[in-house]
Design an enzyme around this catalytic site. Structure first.
Site, PDB file in Angstrom:
ATOM      1  CG  ASP A 176      -1.712  -1.243   1.435  1.00  0.00           C
ATOM      2  OD1 ASP A 176      -2.106  -1.855   0.430  1.00  0.00           O
ATOM      3  OD2 ASP A 176      -1.940  -1.627   2.605  1.00  0.00           O
ATOM      4  CD  GLU A 195      -8.899  -2.626  -1.152  1.00  0.00           C
ATOM      5  OE1 GLU A 195      -9.384  -2.693  -0.016  1.00  0.00           O
ATOM      6  OE2 GLU A 195      -8.178  -3.528  -1.624  1.00  0.00           O
TER       7      GLU A 195
HETATM    8  O1  FUB Z   1      -3.300  -3.540   3.449  1.00  0.00           O
HETATM    9  C1  FUB Z   1      -4.609  -3.741   3.922  1.00  0.00           C
HETATM   10  C2  FUB Z   1      -5.589  -3.388   2.859  1.00  0.00           C
HETATM   11  O2  FUB Z   1      -5.361  -4.171   1.698  1.00  0.00           O
HETATM   12  C3  FUB Z   1      -5.500  -1.981   2.364  1.00  0.00           C
HETATM   13  O3  FUB Z   1      -6.015  -1.024   3.241  1.00  0.00           O
HETATM   14  C4  FUB Z   1      -6.226  -2.124   1.084  1.00  0.00           C
HETATM   15  O4  FUB Z   1      -6.108  -1.056   0.214  1.00  0.00           O
HETATM   16  C5  FUB Z   1      -5.612  -3.391   0.543  1.00  0.00           C
HETATM   17  O5  FUB Z   1      -4.379  -3.150  -0.079  1.00  0.00           O
END
Ligand code: FUB
Length: 345
Positions: A31, A244
């Protein structure tokens, strides 16, 4: 490339075909939110660990506890791990799951924004402050008022205003906030409360930050992502709709909102004329990587534009053990972005 297909992957071949290699390999990082502060690259990633939690569609296996900041003098330079910048035990309101963070720089101070689950099981977004881009950061005692869900991305506009974009489906709980209050029904289901395929997709949120960049100036507003006809993308349009990993950057006077499509594993972008949107879908930036999640940031370094992203190649496909990478992106004359393939064929 979703996890169910990894047993067929020859990882030594895949790593040879990869367009870039992990920036660090002594820890797992994911991320990546990259920034160019004072002539140096700083990457604010999640710090992936194997905490022994079973895989589920709520992301319980993403049980991260702290953040490390990675710094680089140039995109091809050595990536330096600056140690623990913030630990969950030092955040009064947060219990667990320190997911994808971001950072901002204002008036000589640095701000680390991070989502974490509070003791009531609800994701909130917090902020921690430091005099150094690498921390250590001191967390504010409470989460940001009116914050919810995950994946904060803070954009500094040319007029000095700061905006936070956020939100994430399934384990990120965005679907539980459809009425403006947290819906606690069916806590075990990642897809309860998701709209039907023929309804408008759930949207990420944006809020302008206060002058001290510690709070929102306003109730978060939805960020509209439209198709070529000016209609909201539908929930069933899974290869284009928001899931996301929001990011916002400005290129040639246009605002580019980019994001992950989650269960279809693309990084896409949409273009608009205001930091609030609406944004019109523009295309794909990155095709699927090895590992379930895809997440990114886009950062200009000395006139070139780079995509910071992650994959699970180093862990041989383990979903929650990812590694941060970087690759250059190119814009076409019409402002569209060339799609990157993470592995050459
Ligand atoms: O790393 C945890 C979660 O997985 C992140 O917040 C999302 O964007 C995905 O990458």
């Amino acid at each position: 490339m979703p996890e169910d297909s990894i047993e067929h992957i020859d990882f030594s071949d895949l790593n040879e075909r990869a367009i870039s290699q992990p920036l660090v390999s002594h820890i797992f990082t994911a991320d990546p939110s990259a920034h160019y502060f004072n002539g140096k690259i700083y990457i604010y990633p999640s710090h992936d660990v194997d905490a022994g939690e079973a895989f589920d569609d709520l992301g319980s296996h993403f049980a991260m506890e702290d953040y490390h900041v990675i710094s680089m003098d140039s995109v091809t330079g050595n990536a330096v791990d600056n140690g623990v910048a913030l630990h969950v035990k030092d955040v009064a309101w947060a219990e667990k799951q320190m997911w994808a963070p971001d950072a901002a720089h204002k008036d000589g101070r640095y701000y680390l924004y991070f989502p974490a689950k509070a003791y009531d099981g609800i994701f909130r977004i917090g902020v921690a402050v430091s005099d150094s881009p690498t921390g250590p950061f001191i967390a504010q005692p409470e989460a940001i008022k009116d914050s919810f869900s995950i994946d904060p991305a803070v954009f500094e506009d040319e007029d000095g205003s700061y905006y936070m974009y956020f939100g994430g489906l399934w384990g990120g709980q965005l679907q539980r906030w459809r009425t403006g209050v947290f819906n606690a029904a069916h806590p075990e289901s990642p897809t309860a409360h998701i709209p039907e395929d023929n309804e408008a997709a759930l949207l990420p949120f944006v809020a302008k930050m206060t002058d001290d960049v510690l709070e929102f100036t306003e109730k978060p507003k939805e960020v509209q992502i439209l198709d070529e006809n000016g209609d909201l993308l539908l929930a069933g349009d899974k290869e284009r709709r928001f899931f996301e990993a929001a990011w916002l950057h400005k290129y040639n006077g246009k605002y580019y909102f980019s994001y992950s499509t989650g269960d279809t594993h693309f990084i896409c972008y949409a273009i608009g004329d205001s930091p609030y949107g609406p944004f019109t879908y523009g295309g794909r930036i990155l095709n699927p990587v090895v590992g379930w999640t895809s997440h990114h940031s886009i950062c200009e370094v000395e006139g070139k534009w780079y995509l910071f992203y992650h994959d699970s190649s180093l862990s041989k496909g383990v979903t929650h053990l990812r590694s941060v990478k970087v690759a250059e992106i190119t814009y076409n004359e019409d402002g569209s972005i060339e799609t990157l393939d993470p592995y050459r064929s």
